[in-house]
Design an enzyme around this catalytic site. Structure first.
Site, PDB file in Angstrom:
ATOM      1  N   TYR A 182       4.236  -5.066  -2.350  1.00 45.75           N
ATOM      2  CA  TYR A 182       3.913  -5.267  -0.943  1.00 45.75           C
ATOM      3  C   TYR A 182       3.525  -6.724  -0.702  1.00 45.75           C
ATOM      4  CZ  TYR A 182       4.392  -0.240  -0.876  1.00 45.75           C
ATOM      5  OH  TYR A 182       4.901   1.017  -1.001  1.00 45.75           O
ATOM      6  N   ARG A 324      -1.454  11.990  -9.176  1.00 44.92           N
ATOM      7  CA  ARG A 324      -0.674  13.227  -9.209  1.00 44.92           C
ATOM      8  C   ARG A 324      -1.484  14.393  -9.780  1.00 44.92           C
ATOM      9  NH1 ARG A 324       3.167   9.241 -10.495  1.00 44.92           N
ATOM     10  NH2 ARG A 324       4.974   9.210  -9.099  1.00 44.92           N
TER      11      ARG A 324
END
Length: 358
Positions: A182, A324
């Site tokens: 980013y 996760r």
């Protein structure tokens, strides 16, 4: 002694254990307005009730154009801050602390979420012209507009303004997103930063934007509020950003007021080989941790309580971030306490006598 459940002190903030919930993008602002909703309350609140120490909210854009997708979170106005305040009040009621990851997607912005389309979102469908350190596109996305020097100088104010809103929203800490390809990462890496102005060339110049943002944020929040920085420690390319450079810039960030480093990897370019596997990013975190005095968090396929504890017992890394694993089990921290034989006093009163059900 089990380290996973030792409290952690960051400036004026005490966190009840060393388990952080890593920021995970959910693309769930259905009105495309950057506003958190009841879905986010349940998503983050359940993990607070599950025993985590620090909940880090997903990448939250400091401006509308900084969102990865039109469905991503933002924090650029008071209405968004007010909505976050209610979520943070619930997180705190469960004994957890909260942080927000302030971000700008740069050339990876204005894309479709899964199921809505592919590639860049055109302006006719609510998309926008992206910006970056470069005019080179990421993968098959639309090409960004390279920022002029004066425009780069103005970026730190966006982070500072969002940081002020984060304080009003009740967050306990702020994380700066300098990872995963980013905008800040696009300035840090020599692959995407070929600039010839004061923001390009040397490592000091490529890190200038991050340090300006960090200084602006630090000056905009209370002295006792921690600032975290998330890095991708490597681009997995010989001509890219390296773990050695990451450790050097982390040390500069520490001098500028950063309190913890959250070490991930990759995301800047496609077509690289990533050695994925259980704990695959831990050596990167340990490399940085060995070179800075501030605590470092490891993340990446850390799924088992004994695995997490062994990493901490190694003596370099101070924090375990899970993502996760917490999606599969929001109560992962309490399960870990049970498996490691640790008595904690923050079992939900609704549980069966404060024990893990068999």
């Amino acid at each position: 002694m089990v380290k996973l459940f030792e409290p952690l002190q960051l400036r004026g903030l005490e966190i009840r254990n060393r388990i952080f919930i890593a920021p995970m993008c959910t693309y769930s602002c259905e009105d495309r307005d950057g506003m958190p909703s009841q879905w986010h309350l349940v998503h983050l609140g359940s993990r607070a009730g599950g025993g985590a120490g620090l909940i880090i909210a997903e990448a939250t854009a400091v401006s509308p154009e900084g969102r990865i997708t039109p469905w991503c979170m933002g924090l650029w106005n008071e209405a968004q801050a007010a909505a976050w305040l209610q979520i943070n009040q619930f997180i705190h009621s469960q004994g957890a602390k909260s942080a927000i990851q302030l971000a700008h997607a740069g050339r990876k912005a204005s894309t479709y979420r899964e199921g809505a389309g592919s590639g860049s979102v055109p302006e006719s469908d609510g998309g926008w012209q992206t910006i970056s350190a470069t005019s080179a596109a990421f993968a098959e996305y639309a090409a960004p507009r390279e920022l002029a020097t004066e425009e780069v100088k103005s970026l730190a104010k966006d982070w500072a303004d969002s940081a002020k809103l984060a304080v009003a929203a009740g967050f306990d800490a702020i994380e700066l997103h300098a990872a995963h390809g980013y905008l800040i990462h696009q300035f840090l890496s020599p692959i995407t930063n070929q600039r010839v102005d004061e923001y390009g060339g040397s490592l000091e110049n490529r890190a200038r934007l991050l340090l300006e943002i960090l200084s602006a944020v630090r000056a905009s929040i209370p002295e006792d509020m921690p600032v975290l920085v998330r890095f991708s420690a490597t681009d997995y390319r010989e001509d890219g950003w390296t773990v050695e450079q990451c450790a050097e810039v982390a040390s500069w960030c520490a001098n500028a007021g950063a309190d913890l480093f959250d070490i991930s990897s990759g995301g800047l370019v496609t077509g690289v080989s990533i050695p994925s596997g259980p704990g695959y990013q831990v050596p990167l975190a340990e490399f940085v941790a060995d070179r800075v005095e501030e605590p470092v968090a490891a993340v990446g396929q850390i799924t088992d309580a004994h695995q997490a504890e062994a990493i901490l017992q190694g003596g370099l890394v101070e924090v375990i971030s899970i993502a996760r694993a917490s999606l599969r089990d929001p109560y992962w921290p309490l399960r870990a306490a049970h498996e490691l034989g640790v008595d904690v006093d923050y079992w939900p009163r609704q549980s069966i006598r404060g024990k893990w059900p068999n």
